[in-house]
Design a protein around this motif. Sequence first.
Motif, short mmCIF file in Angstrom:
data_model
loop_
_atom_site.label_atom_id
_atom_site.label_comp_id
_atom_site.label_asym_id
_atom_site.label_seq_id
_atom_site.Cartn_x
_atom_site.Cartn_y
_atom_site.Cartn_z
N PRO A 1 30.73 -57.29 30.90
CA PRO A 1 29.39 -57.13 30.34
C PRO A 1 28.66 -55.97 31.00
CG PRO A 1 29.81 -59.42 30.94
CD PRO A 1 30.91 -58.60 31.53
N PRO A 2 27.62 -55.44 30.37
CA PRO A 2 26.86 -54.34 30.98
C PRO A 2 26.43 -54.67 32.41
CG PRO A 2 26.13 -54.72 28.73
CD PRO A 2 27.09 -55.83 29.05
N GLY A 3 26.60 -53.70 33.29
CA GLY A 3 26.25 -53.89 34.70
C GLY A 3 27.42 -54.34 35.55
N THR A 4 28.57 -54.64 34.92
CA THR A 4 29.77 -55.07 35.66
C THR A 4 30.51 -53.86 36.20
OG1 THR A 4 30.02 -57.00 34.21
CG2 THR A 4 31.95 -56.32 35.48
N ASP A 5 31.02 -53.98 37.42
CA ASP A 5 31.85 -52.93 38.00
C ASP A 5 33.26 -53.08 37.43
OD1 ASP A 5 33.24 -51.08 39.46
OD2 ASP A 5 32.83 -51.97 41.42
N ALA A 6 33.54 -52.35 36.36
CA ALA A 6 34.83 -52.49 35.66
C ALA A 6 35.99 -52.03 36.53
CB ALA A 6 34.80 -51.70 34.36
N ARG A 7 35.76 -51.09 37.44
CA ARG A 7 36.85 -50.62 38.29
C ARG A 7 37.34 -51.73 39.21
NH1 ARG A 7 37.51 -44.92 38.89
NH2 ARG A 7 38.33 -45.28 40.98
N ALA A 8 36.42 -52.59 39.66
CA ALA A 8 36.80 -53.69 40.56
C ALA A 8 37.67 -54.71 39.84
CB ALA A 8 35.55 -54.37 41.12
N LEU A 9 37.66 -54.71 38.52
CA LEU A 9 38.46 -55.64 37.73
C LEU A 9 39.64 -54.95 37.07
CD1 LEU A 9 35.50 -57.62 36.16
CD2 LEU A 9 37.13 -58.51 37.84
N SER A 10 39.90 -53.72 37.46
CA SER A 10 40.99 -52.93 36.89
C SER A 10 42.01 -52.63 37.98
CB SER A 10 40.45 -51.63 36.30
OG SER A 10 39.49 -51.88 35.29
N PRO A 11 43.15 -53.32 38.01
CA PRO A 11 44.14 -53.06 39.06
C PRO A 11 44.55 -51.60 39.14
CG PRO A 11 44.71 -55.03 37.81
CD PRO A 11 43.55 -54.41 37.11
N LEU A 12 44.52 -50.90 38.03
CA LEU A 12 44.91 -49.50 38.01
C LEU A 12 44.02 -48.64 38.91
CD1 LEU A 12 47.06 -47.72 36.67
CD2 LEU A 12 45.43 -47.29 34.82
N LEU B 1 54.62 -59.09 36.06
CA LEU B 1 53.52 -58.68 35.18
C LEU B 1 54.11 -58.32 33.82
CD1 LEU B 1 51.71 -56.33 37.73
CD2 LEU B 1 51.39 -58.80 37.42
N VAL B 2 53.80 -59.14 32.83
CA VAL B 2 54.33 -58.94 31.48
C VAL B 2 53.23 -58.36 30.60
CG1 VAL B 2 55.44 -60.03 29.49
CG2 VAL B 2 55.87 -60.91 31.81
N ASN B 3 53.52 -57.24 29.94
CA ASN B 3 52.55 -56.47 29.14
C ASN B 3 51.15 -56.50 29.74
OD1 ASN B 3 53.66 -58.82 26.95
ND2 ASN B 3 51.50 -59.04 27.51
N PRO B 4 51.00 -56.01 30.99
CA PRO B 4 49.70 -56.11 31.66
C PRO B 4 48.64 -55.17 31.08
CG PRO B 4 51.18 -54.78 32.97
CD PRO B 4 52.01 -55.32 31.83
N ALA B 5 47.44 -55.68 30.92
CA ALA B 5 46.27 -54.84 30.70
C ALA B 5 45.73 -54.52 32.09
CB ALA B 5 45.23 -55.58 29.87
N ALA B 6 45.83 -53.28 32.50
CA ALA B 6 45.51 -52.93 33.89
C ALA B 6 44.24 -52.12 34.04
CB ALA B 6 46.67 -52.17 34.52
N ASP B 7 43.58 -51.79 32.92
CA ASP B 7 42.41 -50.93 32.95
C ASP B 7 41.38 -51.46 31.97
OD1 ASP B 7 40.52 -48.91 32.88
OD2 ASP B 7 41.90 -47.33 32.27
N VAL B 8 40.25 -51.96 32.48
CA VAL B 8 39.16 -52.41 31.60
C VAL B 8 37.92 -51.54 31.76
CG1 VAL B 8 39.95 -54.79 31.39
CG2 VAL B 8 38.44 -54.17 33.29
N THR B 9 38.12 -50.32 32.28
CA THR B 9 37.02 -49.37 32.39
C THR B 9 36.82 -48.70 31.03
OG1 THR B 9 38.35 -47.43 32.98
CG2 THR B 9 37.73 -48.94 34.78
#
Length: 325
Positions: free
Chosen positions: A236-247, A196-204
Motif C-alpha cells: 500500500p502507499p507509504g510501504t517500503d517496497a524494497r524491504a519486501l523485495s528479496p531482489l 523457491l518455485v516461480n518466485p516473485a522477487a520484486d514488488v517495487t
Amino acid sequence: MTEAAGTERVAAGRRLRRQALGGEPDWASMSDEELRVYRDTENRRRASPEMRAITGEPDPGATIDWTELPLPGRDLPVRVLRPARETGELPLVVHVHGGGFVGTAVQCDWGTSHVAARLPAVVVSVEHRLLAPDSPLSAAADDGWDALRHVLAHAGEWGVDPERTAVFGESCGALISALVTVRAREAGLRLRAQVLVNPAADVTGSMFAYDSFARYGDSPTASLAQLRLFRRLAVPPGTDARALSPLYADDLGGLPQALVVLPTDDPVADHGRRYAERLRAAGTPARLTEYPGAPHAFLSMPGAVAQAEAARAEILAFLRESLAE
C-alpha cells in the motif's frame, strides 16, 4: 453483516459469475467485497475433491492434519504433513503456498505430502494471511517467519531436528520464503536450504519492467492485470517496497543454498533468474532450473502440466541432499 453489506455481497457475487462466463475477473476494477467473494469461492474450489484432477492426489504415505500455532495476538493455521511411519527426529520443511490474495495450503498437497512421505520430513505448510486492503504483504511475511520460529522453538514437541531445516515456497510463497531466510540469518538461525518455485522477487515500481512480463503478461495462471492487483494489495502507499523485495536485499551472502525452479512461460520468470544471479554474486550457492513451456504455478497443477512431475522429483532430491544427517 448489515443489510447493505449483504446486498453488496450478493451483487458482487453476481458480477463475478457474469465475468466468469466471459473469462477472468476484471482485476483492475474489483472492489473489496468482490475480492472477498472471489477469494472465498476460489479457495473452496481449490480445496474441493473435484480439483484433485488438476492439483493431484496426496501421497498415501503421508498423514495430513490442520492445527493452529498459538502466536502472540493471533492463532496461525498450518497444514501439517508427516510420514505415516515416523522414525525418530525428522527434518523440518516450512512451506508457504502461493496465490497472494487467493490460495490455500490444500492446493499444494500433491507436492508437500510427497516431500513428507519420501524425504521423509515434517512439512509445516503455512496458511498465511492473504493480501487484502487491511492485510498487506508484510503480514504474510510475518506469518512465514513466525511459523518457522515457533516450530523451531518447540522442536522437541514437533519431533523435528532443528539442525535440519529448510524453507520451500511457491510464487508469493517463494517471496515470503526468501524473506524468511534473510530474517533467519539475522536472528542467528541456521537453515540448510531454500526452495523457491516461480518466485516473485520484486514488488517495487520496477516489478513489471522485465522482458518476461512483455512476453507472458497474458498468462492464464498469472496475468499482468492480476499481478497489478497483487502489487497494489501487497505494498500500500507509504510501504517500503524494497524491504519486501528479496531482489533488493542489501546482503544475500551467508544464506542457505537455494534451488530456484522456473517455468519459462511465466511473467515473473525473470525475477527468479535475477534473484539466482544475485545469490551467486553474494556467494550463496544457487541452482537454477528452467522448465520449458511450463506456466506460472505449474507445480500445483500436475494434472494439467506434465513438467510438474520432474520438478517435484528435483525438489525432493535437492532437499534430501541438503537435509542429510
